[in-house]
Structure formats: C-alpha cells, structure tokens
Design a protein around this motif. Structure first.
Motif, PDB file in Angstrom:
ATOM      1  N   LYS C 453       0.839  -1.198   0.000  1.00  0.00           N
ATOM      2  CA  LYS C 453       0.000   0.000   0.000  1.00  0.00           C
ATOM      3  C   LYS C 453       0.872   1.245   0.000  1.00  0.00           C
ATOM      4  O   LYS C 453       1.994   1.236   0.503  1.00  0.00           O
ATOM      5  N   LEU C 454       0.311   2.304  -0.545  1.00  0.00           N
ATOM      6  CA  LEU C 454       1.047   3.571  -0.604  1.00  0.00           C
ATOM      7  C   LEU C 454       1.114   4.146   0.807  1.00  0.00           C
ATOM      8  O   LEU C 454       0.083   4.450   1.417  1.00  0.00           O
ATOM      9  N   TYR C 492      -7.984   9.445  -1.430  1.00  0.00           N
ATOM     10  CA  TYR C 492      -6.970   8.434  -1.104  1.00  0.00           C
ATOM     11  C   TYR C 492      -6.501   8.601   0.334  1.00  0.00           C
ATOM     12  O   TYR C 492      -6.149   9.709   0.759  1.00  0.00           O
ATOM     13  N   GLN C 493      -6.499   7.496   1.053  1.00  0.00           N
ATOM     14  CA  GLN C 493      -6.030   7.552   2.443  1.00  0.00           C
ATOM     15  C   GLN C 493      -4.561   7.149   2.466  1.00  0.00           C
ATOM     16  O   GLN C 493      -4.229   5.972   2.455  1.00  0.00           O
ATOM     17  N   ILE C 494      -3.730   8.142   2.482  1.00  0.00           N
ATOM     18  CA  ILE C 494      -2.282   7.897   2.482  1.00  0.00           C
ATOM     19  C   ILE C 494      -1.756   8.440   3.811  1.00  0.00           C
ATOM     20  O   ILE C 494      -1.943   9.626   4.099  1.00  0.00           O
ATOM     21  N   VAL C 529       0.098   7.709  -9.301  1.00  0.00           N
ATOM     22  CA  VAL C 529      -0.633   6.670  -8.562  1.00  0.00           C
ATOM     23  C   VAL C 529      -0.555   5.369  -9.365  1.00  0.00           C
ATOM     24  O   VAL C 529      -0.340   4.294  -8.816  1.00  0.00           O
ATOM     25  N   PHE C 543      -5.818  -0.993  -6.846  1.00  0.00           N
ATOM     26  CA  PHE C 543      -4.887  -0.218  -6.021  1.00  0.00           C
ATOM     27  C   PHE C 543      -5.573   1.045  -5.500  1.00  0.00           C
ATOM     28  O   PHE C 543      -5.475   1.394  -4.333  1.00  0.00           O
ATOM     29  N   ARG C 544      -6.311   1.724  -6.388  1.00  0.00           N
ATOM     30  CA  ARG C 544      -7.026   2.933  -5.980  1.00  0.00           C
ATOM     31  C   ARG C 544      -8.141   2.588  -4.994  1.00  0.00           C
ATOM     32  O   ARG C 544      -8.318   3.255  -3.978  1.00  0.00           O
ATOM     33  N   ASN C 546      -8.379   0.224  -3.001  1.00  0.00           N
ATOM     34  CA  ASN C 546      -7.828  -0.149  -1.692  1.00  0.00           C
ATOM     35  C   ASN C 546      -7.382   1.057  -0.880  1.00  0.00           C
ATOM     36  O   ASN C 546      -7.110   0.942   0.303  1.00  0.00           O
ATOM     37  N   MET C 547      -7.288   2.205  -1.537  1.00  0.00           N
ATOM     38  CA  MET C 547      -6.821   3.409  -0.823  1.00  0.00           C
ATOM     39  C   MET C 547      -7.962   4.295  -0.350  1.00  0.00           C
ATOM     40  O   MET C 547      -7.720   5.319   0.274  1.00  0.00           O
ATOM     41  N   VAL C 548      -9.191   3.957  -0.739  1.00  0.00           N
ATOM     42  CA  VAL C 548     -10.300   4.857  -0.373  1.00  0.00           C
ATOM     43  C   VAL C 548     -11.314   4.130   0.509  1.00  0.00           C
ATOM     44  O   VAL C 548     -11.487   2.904   0.409  1.00  0.00           O
TER      45      VAL C 548
END
Lengths: 210, 157, 718
Positions: C453-454, C492-494, C529, C543-544, C546-548
């Motif tokens: 994950k980022l 995006y939750q980074i 991204v 991938f996206r 999984n980030m939101v």
C-alpha cells in the motif's frame, strides 16, 4: 470508342498533374550491369550514353524527391505537406480524379494562384494529385524504381518522348518553382531541371543501378 | 464594382478584387453566419458553397467568385430544414456553435455526393472543419441521421 | 440597438403595455415590480407582458456549456412554462442583474439551482393566488400549466399575462414550495437547447457578428516580444493604403501588465489588416528578447528542489523508510497552451462623450460594468454607470474569456474615433499574444509499505502563478490554493502525504484554462498513482479502491466505472486500459481509456473512452454528455498536441498549422455515463478535462510499457 474516350480522359488528367514521366509507349528495357537502357523511338534524336543519362537522372531525381514535387506524389492517398513532407494536416483524400473528395476538394482551398502570406495554400488552376488509376508515386521510390516507373507506359499516362519533354513545361510542374511565400524551391532552377530531364530522356533514359 | 450572386440574390459590391470572399460576405453584404476562424484555410469556419463546392472563403479572393453561384449557411435552406440542419438540431450537435455554419456547409456537400456515408467517409469530408468544443462525435451521428432523412425524403418524393 | 435588435439577445427592449417583473431582492427573497425603473436592489428574472410575452433572463453567459437552456429551465420548471413559449435573454452586466453574471468554475447551474427555482415557484404561486382571487375559488382548486392557471373543477383557465393586474397586488410567498424531483417536466429530461436552431442557420449573433451603422474596423499590431513596449511608429505608408482612416497607439491591459500596440482603423477589416503590414514600428524589447522556453524549463527544474510552500503535511513523511525497492521518484512536465477559442478575441465599442457602449463575447459581464479597480470602467476611465454592455453568444470560452484585455483595448481604440469600431484579433494574434494556460512541473515521490500500500506520497508543483500575473494585490508570501488544487484533497487515504508549491517568476500573462491548475497537476498525480500501483504489482483500479473508504465518493465512482468500462475483461494483445479520476471544485469525474498499439507503425489509437461523472442532480443529461464528449477532445488536444513555446521572447507558433487541435478523424468512441443519485449537486463544464491525460498515459503504459511523464505525448511509440 469507349476505350478511346477513357484513354483520353486519363491522358488529360495525367498531363495536368504529373510532375514527370518518361518515354514512349513502345519502349522496352534491357538490363545491363549498371543501368537500364530504354529503347526509344526514332524521334527526337537519341544519342545513347548511359553514363550521361544516369548522371542526368540523378539530378532529375533530386528535384522529383524535393518537397515541391513529392508532396503531391505520395505513397498513400493523402498528400504531403511542408519541407519535411508530413501528412497533409487535415488529411484530404486523392479521390478518383486526384482532385479530392466531398468537402475536401483541392480547389476548395488551393486557389488558381498562390494565396499571399506564410502558410497559406499555394495555388494553381489545376491543383491536384495523380488520379487513383495512375498514382505516379514518388515517395519512397529509389532512383532506379522511379526511373523505371517514369518510362513505364502503363504508369506514365502513355506519353511518348515528345509529350514527356513537353511535360517539363506543364503548368503544375512549373508551379514547383513558384511555391508561395516561405517555401523552399526545388534544388535547382527549372531551366537546369528541364535540361537534365531532356538529357536523361535523349541519352536513352537509363535507370540508375539502385 | 464586382457582381456577386449570393443565396440567389444579386449584389454589386465595391471591394478590392483581392479581398477574401469571407470579408465581402460578412462585412459588406452583411451575412454573418459565415465565420472567421483562422484566415488560412485550416479550420473551415468560413466554408461556403461556390458553384456547389465547399470552398474556404477566407482564402478565396472575391474576384474568383465574380458572377458565380455562392450559397452561405443563410441560404442553405429556407426553413432551417436541410437534412443536415434537421439532424444537427435533432442530435443537439453544437456547443458554442461558432464552427457549425462551416461544418454544415461541408456536410451538405458530403451528403450530396455520398447518400450513405460511412464513418470513414465522414472523416474524409469533415477533417477540414475544426470544432474546438469537440462535438465531432455528434457531427458523425448527425451526418448519419441526415443521410437517413435524405434517403427517406427522396424515397417519398 | 441598431440593426441587431432582430435577434433575441439582450434586454432593454420596449415593454408591451402593462408588465410585471418577478425576481429576487438583494436579500434573496422573491420579489416583483410593476416597473423596472422603481427597482432597487431587485433582480428580475421573469418579465410578463400584457401581450402574452414571457421573457426569462439568463445571467450566465452562453459559451457552449448550455446555460441558455439550463438556467431558464430552472425557472421554467417551477413557473410551469415551457421553454418553447418564452423568450430567453442573455444579460450583459446590467446592475440589476448583479454579480452573478459570470460563468466560471463549473458553477453556473449548481450555483443557481435553488435561487432560480425559487423565483419560478414564487411567481407561479402569485399567479395561482391571482387567479383564485379573480375567480373567487379556493387556491387549492387551481394549478398552473404551460403559462396558464387552470381551475381544476371547471377547466376554466387564464394565461399569466391576463392576470398581471391581480398578480401585481399580491405578496410573494417568502418560502415558496418547490416541486418534488419526481414531478419535474424539464429538469433531468432530454431537452433541445433553444440556441441550437439559431446556431444551425447562421442567425445566432456572436461577438464577431455585431454590426452597427457607420461601423469601422481595427486591427492591432502588438509587440512580437512579450513584455516589450512601443518606442515609436511610422504610419505614412499604412495611411496611404485604401480605406485606412486612422493609425494610433492603444493600450491593452491584461492583468498587471500594460501593453502598447498600434491600431489601424479602416473602413473594412481586410483593409485594416493590409495596412497593418505597412506599419514601421520600433519596439523596446530589452530584457525580454532573451526569453527561451528551454531556459525557462531548466530554471523551473533548478527551483524544483526548494521546499516551497507546503500545503498538506500529513503524518511524518520525512521519517518514512525508503529503499529503491519500495520507492519511485519521478519528474513530470506540462506545457504552456493556448485556448484557441474558435471565435477570436473581438469587441465592438462606441464612445460618445463620457459614455461607452460595448458589444462583445465574454465570460464575466459583471466585470465589464463593475465598479471595482480591475473592472472595465476603472481600466478605461469611464464611470460604471456610463458603461453599457451587450454580451453576445460566445464562440468558445474555456477560461480565455474570463479576461477582458481585448475589451479594454477595443474601448481604447473606440476613443480614437467618433464611430462604432470593431476590433478583431487574427488567429495569429490570439496564438501569440496570450494570456495562456501556464505550465506546471511536478516532482513526485512515492513509497510503498510492506503490504504494497502507498504509505508516503509527495507532490510538489513548480511553476509560475497565473494569479500573480493577474492581480497587483497578489500576496507572494502565502500559498495560493489554486496551485495545489486537488492534489491534497483526493479521497486516497495515504498516511504520509505532503503537497507543496514552488512559485517561480514569470513575465508572461497567465490565464485559467478549463479546469484551471487541475488541467496540469492531475496528470502527474494520477499517473504517479498508476506508477505506484505497477510498482506494487497491483491492478491500478484495485490499487485505488484499496486506498479509499468504502463510504467515499471515489469508491462509489470507481466501482461503477469499473463495471461500465468492463475493466476486468481481458483485452487483446497490444491493447491497454488506463484509469484516472479527479475530485476538485466540488466536482468529480473518472475515465477509463482504452488504447491499441500498432507494433508495426508504432501508432497509438484511442479506441474507447468511458466517462462517469458524478453530478448528484442533473438538469440536462444530453447536454452533460455533449460537454464531456467535448472535454475528451479538448483533453486529447492538451495531452497530445504541441504547446506554446518561446524563442527570443517570441511565441514560435502562429495558427492551427503549427499549433494544431484535434480533428474529427482523431475522435474515439466516447461513452458518457452520469451518476445522478440525488446527492450534492456538482458541476459539469470542467471536470471532464483533468483525469483524461493521466487515464490516457496509464492506458498507453498498459499497452506498451512506455510511461509518459511529459506532455505532449507522442502517439507514435516504437
């Protein structure tokens, strides 16, 4: 009768466009080591000289492959543009008669004379490409290929030598030397080109080895 | 004085023979449907019919048009009912609308010469007309519809 | 009004008999007036005349985005009139129509949605009350339809215009009841725009089409070197040219810059352009003639290592452990571009004493007549009340016509002559003189955690600030949020995120372009991204997602887009799909782009574009689709066509032959889908631009393995 009418039409069409072409309907070729010799008809007088002929054609070739000539003798059905001979921006098509299609006929933009200003359409009363059944492609041709093509009666509009020589003074051929503001001239003067052209034809219309 | 026939009406205009037909039509005759976009035959906004062909009036000297038949967007139909105009309305083609006089004039020539154009034919006919709003997809749709209307229209005649 | 009054375009026509204006007071309450002259702090949106004519005023300039239909539609929906039975008038900065007379930021419809409906609903209520009073029947036995009030039990009816007298005596309801969405007849329905018929027969009047009796024409020579100024000019030859009336210098003010040009006024535009070529002008270009794009690009990269002004700084990004295995650093570039509205800049002006009347096509009529320091009256030396403006149909805005440099200039031309004068720019003028969309460069860095994950993401924007070129009051010490629009506010939750901006100096007049800075900074963001997804070995859509958060707008958008685009269906060899989305300006849109790569010619062909726009509420769905289809074409332009470059201070491009825009043969299949689930209302005009370029770049990467980090992309990939 039908055939002769078709021939006539085709012939006229080619006359107005074609930048070049070569020798005679009855012509045939024999191969030799360096070049090909054309069997030319009795008149005008031909003094066979393969060295002089090939040398002259090499000059002719530089003119024919310059943007001014090649841009309207493309390998595809879309003309070329600019000194780098890129595809014509709005991709006009050749059409059956070489004069474009639908709303994209050559003369819709290309006027009887050059339009003043930089990057404006150059003009000629008969502006067009070779017709679809006689494309006379220059783009991508080697000197040898082009010389052979120019003297192939089935590809040159059935011109005899007299007609070919006259063709050097065709209005659209000469338009190459009146290219409109900002455009490069062919690599030699029209007079020098004409001289080389006639020399090539009258020394046997030999094709270079490559 | 130069004699012009625009939309079946005769005009005598006092203009420099070198003046582009575009400016004669717009500024002297006063028909402003024909637009200026580039001045060098790149964009097609100035397309009019000169002897039925879709010429770019911005590079056409008025002298070339003398005594010839000129049709502008205003004269293409009486009631905004050329098949292309009907189709343009049906498909809601224009956005800003600035290019569409030229687009329709080009489409009209295509439709006259090819009653059943393919997408490829449409591209070949219309690539000289720029639409900065990007309505090309709808222009294609509208030309297909116009062709259909035209076929139906001629069938019913 | 001269000979242009035949077209329905501006207000102030004579009123037939008794009339009633209905609109909003300054406090936002519905109001009405029997004469407009008595109106203070009152904005009329509806005019009913005794001859039956109903006029709706559209305060949002029509530039192709469809406000000529969508704004009146909001009034008409509640007022129970059909757009076929009304006249629509575009306003032109008249004081009574207020500050809302501007189009920008994708705000026109959503910003008017409640107010315009309220006006319509209040007006309808007044006429129902008027009818029931007149007929002495209960109000709830009457209803309105197609511009009439109808008494349900008897079928008796009266047109609004027949009820003016009664209506003028009745108070408007403060909070009129609005219709349920399910009862809408216009909003959300397939509709034809009323400006389309006049745009297919040549009768729509654009700024360039304004013709006045006795009008003359001007063409202006401006310094080829941007920033240079006039030293002297010699007009003897020009003045000898046929039709030339006058030659003099004029000032054009664009943002903080004042440029002096030389105007040729002649009896035809053609004559003016011919004489312009004969001018002999000496320019002072000192300090500006050494400006070259390549040098400026190098200067930007030189400054790229500065920390800049930090916007978002989430987590503790400096302590994240990085290694070449889990980190990518990348530099992205975008070019300067010209808007290329097909209608060039144009303005007609007539100065009479201390008054000026102006006709043009512009996105901000409120500033043409406004009282601010940067508005036309102050810039041209007229009192605001002495400036009368007519806004015509706009032949393309795209942000260029948020500026009125060309109107200032044209007014200055009009001061030179006692006749109306049309000042028209050539295509070359519009290409070479700006203002332009400025470039931004981006320095990107991303780090993956052990789980793929980022965990850390840096986006630093480097470039000139167009606002600095526009406003003298620009504060260099503070971060301009426009310059980082969207890059810190995606869903995006980074855990560790830093966004920053390094402002560079520039002497070029900069402009907003459709979607403003998102038009350049979404490309690096959403491409990067994608780069990180590939680094993690993950599917870029997955991938996206999984980030939101599953409750986020982006989750909803991407899930739907995944389905609509058949994202999970494998593609043939040499084909690729790319995804990108962008949330900004309170708008959101996502694209999936499919490309095919011809391994022989190297050419990339865009096969198909699937767009999904989240709108909450949609007013004219077909128009929304048209807008997004167009945004795709404009984005193909921005992403793949050469930009504007400078050599020795001069713009190297001139016209469409060397600064091309897409043509019909470059148009892919475009499927536009609308998400209208009743949520918060969002804008339409701009969100179609930002995510297209990264979706295309990501698709090209998927098809070829070639990663574009610099616009324009060369679509021949070998």
């Amino acid at each position: 009768m039908k055939t002769s009418i078709r021939f006539k039409t085709k012939f006229r069409t080619f006359m107005i466009i074609g930048i070049m072409s070569s020798v005679v309907a009855t012509m045939a070729f024999t191969l030799n080591k360096e070049s090909e010799e054309a069997r030319v008809p009795p008149a005008p007088i031909v003094t066979k000289d393969s060295t002089a002929s090939v040398k002259a054609f090499k000059q002719v070739y530089t003119v024919l492959m310059s943007a001014r000539c090649m841009n309207c003798h493309p390998s595809g059905d879309i003309p070329l543009q600019g000194e780098d001979s890129h595809l014509h921006t709005m991709q006009p098509r050749r059409g059956v008669d070489g004069k474009g299609v639908y709303a994209m006929k050559c003369s819709n933009c290309h006027q009887p004379a050059n339009t003043p200003g930089l990057h404006t359409p150059p003009g000629n009363p008969n502006w067009h490409l070779p017709p679809a059944d006689m494309k006379m492609v220059f783009q991508g041709r080697t000197p040898r290929q082009l010389a052979k093509q120019l003297v192939d009666p089935n590809q040159n509009g059935h011109k005899d030598m007299k007609k070919l020589i006259e063709h050097a003074d065709d209005g659209l051929v000469k338009a190459g030397w009146n290219p409109g503001e900002g455009r490069k001239m062919p690599p030699m003067s029209h007079a020098a080109f004409k001289k080389a052209w006639i020399t090539w034809l009258t020394t046997g219309a030999y094709a270079p080895a490559k | 004085m130069i004699s012009l026939n625009v939309n079946q009406k005769n005009y005598r205009v006092d203009a420099d023979p070198n003046m582009p037909l575009l400016w004669v039509i717009r500024d002297i005759i006063g028909l402003t449907g024909t637009k200026y976009g580039c001045g060098v035959a790149q964009c097609g906004a100035c397309t009019v019919h000169l002897n039925d062909e879709a010429v770019r009036s911005c590079v056409t000297k008025v002298s070339r048009a003398e005594g010839q038949k000129i049709v502008t967007i205003e004269g293409l139909s009486k009631e905004n009912d050329h098949p292309a105009q009907i189709a343009w309305n049906e498909e809601n083609v224009p956005q800003c609308g600035y290019c569409h006089s030229g687009q329709i004039m080009s489409a009209a020539v295509l439709l006259r010469e090819n009653p059943n154009p393919t997408d490829e034919d449409i591209d070949a006919a219309m690539a000289g007309n720029i639409c900065r709003c990007g309505t090309y997809l709808r222009i294609r749709k509208a030309i297909h519809l116009a062709a259909e209307l035209q076929r139906k229209g001629s069938a019913s005649k | 009004m001269g000979d242009i009054s035949r077209r329905h375009f501006v207000k102030s026509a004579g009123v037939a008999g008794v009339a009633l204006w209905l609109g909003l007071t300054a406090k936002g309450a519905a109001g009405k007036r029997s004469t407009l002259a008595a109106a203070k702090n009152f904005t009329p949106f509806i005019l009913i005349e005794s001859n039956g004519q109903i006029t709706l005023y559209n305060i949002k300039p029509e530039m192709g985005q469809g406000t000529y239909q969508s704004i009146p539609a909001l009034i008409a929906e509640e007022f129970e009139v059909s757009l076929d039975q009304v006249i629509i008038k575009n306003t032109g900065g008249e004081k009574e129509f207020g500050n809302g007379q501007r189009a920008g930021g994708s705000t026109s419809v959503r910003g008017s949605y409640n107010e315009m409906r309220k006006v319509g609903a209040a007006a309808k209520a007044v006429f129902i009350t008027a009818a029931s009073t007149k007929w002495q029947v209960a109000e709830n036995t009457c209803y309105a339809e197609y511009g009439k009030v109808i008494h349900r039990p008897t079928g008796k009816s009266a047109g609004y215009s027949e009820l003016i007298e009664e209506a003028s005596k009745i108070d408007l309801p403060k909070e009129p009841k609005l219709k349920d969405a399910k009862d809408f007849k216009i909003i959300g329905k397939q509709a034809h725009r009323p400006d389309i018929p006049i745009k297919t027969n040549g009768s729509a009047v654009f700024g360039i089409d304004v013709q006045l009796p006795d009008m003359v024409y001007a063409s202006i020579e401006r310094c080829p070197v941007i920033g240079g100024t006039l030293k002297s000019f010699e007009a003897t030859e020009a003045l000898k040219m046929p039709g030339v009336i006058k030659v003099d210098k004029v000032e054009r003010i664009v943002g903080i810059y004042s440029f002096i040009g030389v105007a040729v006024i002649a009896n035809s535009y053609w004559a003016a352009t011919q004489a312009r070529k004969k001018l002999k002008i000496t320019w002072d270009t000192k300090g500006y003639e050494t400006y070259n794009s390549a040098d400026y690009d190098a200067y930007l990269w030189k400054h790229a290592n500065e920390e800049g002004m930090v916007d978002k700084n989430i987590g503790s990004i400096d302590t994240v452990k990085t290694s070449p295995q889990n980190t990518i650093d990348a530099d992205y570039e975008t070019p300067v571009i010209a808007h290329h509205t097909l209608e060039p800049m144009v303005c007609v002006a007539k100065v009479t004493g201390d008054e000026v009347e102006i006709w043009s096509s512009n996105q901000v009529p409120n500033l043409i007549t406004g009282a601010g320091d940067n508005d036309i009256p102050a810039l041209t030396g007229f009192k605001p009340e002495n400036v009368k403006y007519h806004n015509m149909f706009i032949g393309g805005g795209f942000g260029r016509r948020l500026y009125y440099d060309y109107i200032v200039e044209a007014v200055n031309v009009a001061k030179l002559i006692d006749r109306p004068v049309k000042t028209l720019w050539s295509r070359e003028d519009t290409t070479k003189k700006g203002p332009w969309r400025m470039m931004t460069f981006s320095k990107m860095s991303g780090t993956l955690g052990d789980d793929g994950k980022l965990i850390a993401f840096r986006h630093k924007v480097i470039g000139p600030n167009f606002h600095e070129s526009l406003f003298k009051t620009f504060d260099k010490t503070r971060l301009d949020p426009s310059m980082v629009e969207g890059i810190g506010t995606q869903d995006y939750q980074i855990p560790n995120l830093r966004t920053a901006y390094v402002k560079t100096d520039s002497h070029l007049p900069g402009a907003a372009f459709r979607s403003v800075v998102s038009s350049t900074i979404c490309f690096p963001h959403e491409s990067f991204v994608d780069e990180m997804a590939h680094k993690a070995g993950k599917d870029p859509m997955e991938f996206r997602l999984n980030m939101v958060a599953q409750t986020s707008d982006t989750w909803k958008l991407l899930q739907k887009l995944r389905e609509l685009s058949n994202w999970d269906k494998p593609l043939a060899k040499n084909k690729g799909r790319g995804v990108a989305q962008w949330k900004f300006f309170g708008c959101q849109l996502g694209y999936v782009v499919e490309v095919a790569h011809d391994p022989v010619t190297g050419m990339i062909k865009i096969d198909k574009v699937t767009a999904l726009i989240d709108l909450g509420v949609v007013v004219n769905p077909d128009n929304v689709k048209n807008q997004i289809e167009g945004a795709v074409i404009m984005s193909i332009s921005a992403a793949t066509k050469p930009g504007i470059t400078f050599k020795n201070g001069v713009v190297e491009q001139s016209n469409f032959y060397d600064n091309p825009v897409p043509r019909i043969n470059e148009t892919p299949q475009i499927d536009v889908h609308i998400l209208a689930d009743g949520g918060r209302m969002k804008g339409v005009g701009e969100p179609g631009v930002p995510p297209f370029a990264p979706a295309l770049a990501n698709a090209i990467f998927a098809a070829t393995g070639k990663r574009f980090r610099k616009m324009p992309f060369d679509l021949q990939v070998n």
